[in-house]
Design a protein around this motif. Structure first.
Motif, PDB file in Angstrom:
ATOM      1  N   ALA A  41      13.220  -6.549 -22.405  1.00 14.77           N
ATOM      2  CA  ALA A  41      12.823  -7.524 -23.279  1.00 14.77           C
ATOM      3  C   ALA A  41      11.501  -7.294 -23.728  1.00 14.77           C
ATOM      4  CB  ALA A  41      13.163  -8.748 -22.957  1.00 14.77           C
ATOM      5  N   VAL A  42      10.444  -7.390 -22.887  1.00  9.41           N
ATOM      6  CA  VAL A  42       9.054  -6.979 -23.292  1.00  9.41           C
ATOM      7  C   VAL A  42       8.727  -5.867 -24.112  1.00  9.41           C
ATOM      8  CG1 VAL A  42       6.654  -7.078 -22.345  1.00  9.41           C
ATOM      9  CG2 VAL A  42       8.477  -8.675 -21.385  1.00  9.41           C
ATOM     10  N   VAL A  43       9.368  -4.625 -23.671  1.00 11.42           N
ATOM     11  CA  VAL A  43       8.925  -3.270 -24.240  1.00 11.42           C
ATOM     12  C   VAL A  43       9.664  -3.097 -25.612  1.00 11.42           C
ATOM     13  CG1 VAL A  43       8.513  -2.307 -21.947  1.00 11.42           C
ATOM     14  CG2 VAL A  43      10.650  -2.192 -22.824  1.00 11.42           C
ATOM     15  N   LEU A  44      10.852  -3.578 -25.455  1.00 11.66           N
ATOM     16  CA  LEU A  44      11.565  -3.217 -26.854  1.00 11.66           C
ATOM     17  C   LEU A  44      11.138  -4.212 -28.068  1.00 11.66           C
ATOM     18  CD1 LEU A  44      15.514  -3.289 -25.680  1.00 11.66           C
ATOM     19  CD2 LEU A  44      13.922  -1.120 -26.290  1.00 11.66           C
ATOM     20  N   ALA A  45      10.513  -5.333 -27.641  1.00  6.48           N
ATOM     21  CA  ALA A  45       9.696  -6.000 -28.840  1.00  6.48           C
ATOM     22  C   ALA A  45      10.560  -6.452 -29.798  1.00  6.48           C
ATOM     23  CB  ALA A  45       8.597  -5.565 -29.139  1.00  6.48           C
ATOM     24  N   VAL A  64       7.666 -13.429 -24.497  1.00 11.69           N
ATOM     25  CA  VAL A  64       6.561 -12.474 -24.240  1.00 11.69           C
ATOM     26  C   VAL A  64       7.208 -10.873 -24.463  1.00 11.69           C
ATOM     27  CG1 VAL A  64       7.328 -12.636 -21.807  1.00 11.69           C
ATOM     28  CG2 VAL A  64       5.048 -11.362 -22.549  1.00 11.69           C
ATOM     29  N   ASP A  65       6.597 -10.439 -25.374  1.00 12.65           N
ATOM     30  CA  ASP A  65       6.883  -9.010 -25.613  1.00 12.65           C
ATOM     31  C   ASP A  65       5.632  -8.312 -26.257  1.00 12.65           C
ATOM     32  OD1 ASP A  65       6.434  -9.340 -28.627  1.00 12.65           O
ATOM     33  OD2 ASP A  65       8.751  -9.730 -28.802  1.00 12.65           O
ATOM     34  N   LEU A  66       5.862  -6.877 -26.393  1.00 10.35           N
ATOM     35  CA  LEU A  66       4.447  -6.133 -26.604  1.00 10.35           C
ATOM     36  C   LEU A  66       3.855  -6.733 -28.017  1.00 10.35           C
ATOM     37  CD1 LEU A  66       5.301  -2.363 -25.743  1.00 10.35           C
ATOM     38  CD2 LEU A  66       3.920  -4.051 -24.533  1.00 10.35           C
ATOM     39  N   ALA A 108       0.239 -14.223 -20.823  1.00 12.99           N
ATOM     40  CA  ALA A 108       1.622 -13.390 -20.811  1.00 12.99           C
ATOM     41  C   ALA A 108       2.331 -13.373 -19.607  1.00 12.99           C
ATOM     42  CB  ALA A 108       1.144 -12.021 -21.245  1.00 12.99           C
ATOM     43  N   PRO A 109       1.721 -13.070 -18.232  1.00  9.48           N
ATOM     44  CA  PRO A 109       2.188 -13.031 -16.928  1.00  9.48           C
ATOM     45  C   PRO A 109       2.987 -14.218 -16.536  1.00  9.48           C
ATOM     46  CG  PRO A 109       0.194 -11.908 -16.788  1.00  9.48           C
ATOM     47  CD  PRO A 109       0.189 -12.469 -18.229  1.00  9.48           C
TER      48      PRO A 109
END
Length: 332
Positions: free
Chosen positions: A253-257, A288-290, A309-310
């Motif tokens: 979910a974070v990296v696909l944004a 939270v995503d990129l 973010a963390p």
């Protein structure tokens, strides 16, 4: 805005416009060469993802900056504060529920949260609104049609996302520090210039759009690169391991944004993965995503983004699992 400042802004805008015109002219003249240069499968995939992320988010980013300009120009700080309970601990869940009124994605909520802070709303309250707005508004919840026959996904997504916003707000109120937020995001801006609230509205919206748009592009580029790097076959191994599925779907979910208005259809397509990890995907993504990290770093500062973010990532996973297991069970 003073005359020298207006002159400087106009010069900067003129220079940016010239650069854009030159880039477009070069692209038109070298069109055939560029097509051959980028005729690579990975580049085509990456460019498609980049365009999809930016195109999905841009309309809602525009909506957000228009709303932030309206807050700055037409909503006095005193009236805004009267709408919220005086105690931040009570104002946080109220602000979270108020997020349902803004039909936008996470990009729209960042400039609005900034204006709330600049109107002397407690940062924890503004952050609760920032997290809730892209996740519990009616437009997002309607996307639950991607899960026909599973209406509990609507309740699970609403509960997990609202709980994430409220819990994160309370934790930031307890442990967060004002100095972690960039001064530019907290400083009270000047009132209407020359008595014109419409000028304040247009200048505020234009400033936020230029600033946030640049970081949206950076986030889109990062998402495109990672979409090409992450092998799709890895997803097939997650069906039999709930814990691993939760972790991988959270990271995905974070990296696909993805935009919060489109992520439900992606999650629904991953039918080999249990419902709880897919719920984690839907709760973590709007929080939270990129591209959101990039927007937050540009708006509130890197110190803020490195801490927020963390925190949001861990709270979102915990809340999604806590809400999802009783409602959805461990099956598909």
């Amino acid at each position: 805005m003073t005359a020298p400042a207006r002159t400087k802004w106009r010069r900067g805008s003129t220079g940016s416009l010239r650069v854009l015109c030159v880039v477009l002219l070069v692209a038109l003249l070298a069109q055939s060469y560029l097509v051959d240069l980028f005729d690579v499968a990975a580049l085509r995939t990456g460019s498609t993802v980049f365009v999809a992320v930016v195109v999905q988010a841009l309309p809602f980013l525009v909506l957000g900056v228009l709303l932030s300009g309206a807050i700055m120009a037409f909503l006095p700080a005193e009236r805004l504060r009267r709408l919220l309970p005086r105690h931040p601990g009570l104002a946080i869940p109220v602000a979270g529920l108020a997020g349902a009124a803004l039909p936008g994605c996470e990009c729209a909520s960042v400039p609005v949260a900034r204006r709330l802070m600049q109107n002397q709303v407690a940062p924890a309250v503004a952050l609760a609104f920032l997290l809730a707005s892209p996740a519990i508004n009616p437009v997002v919840l309607v996307t639950a049609v991607a899960f026909p026959g599973r209406p509990e996904m609507v309740l699970a997504r609403f509960g997990g996302s609202l709980t994430t916003a409220v819990v994160t707000g309370w934790l930031w109120q307890r442990f967060g520090r004002v100095e972690w937020i960039a001064e530019r995001a907290l400083s009270r801006l000047s009132g209407p210039v020359g008595g014109s609230r419409w000028r304040v509205f247009t200048e505020t919206a234009r400033h936020d759009l230029v600033e946030a748009g640049g970081f949206l592009v950076i986030g889109g580029l990062a998402s495109a690169v990672l979409n090409v790097v992450v092998p799709q076959t890895w997803l097939g191994t997650l069906g039999g391991n709930l814990a691993l599925g939760v972790l991988v779907m959270a990271v995905l979910a974070v990296v696909l944004a993805l935009c919060s208005e489109a992520d439900a259809f992606v999650a629904a397509s991953l039918s080999a993965i249990p419902l709880v990890p897919r719920l984690v995907f839907l709760v973590v993504g709007p929080a939270v995503d990129l591209k959101l990290i990039a927007l937050q770093a540009g708006t509130f500062g890197r110190q803020f983004a490195l801490r927020f973010a963390p925190l949001t990532f861990l709270v979102a996973i915990g809340c999604a699992v806590a809400v999802g297991l009783p409602l959805l069970g461990s099956g598909r």
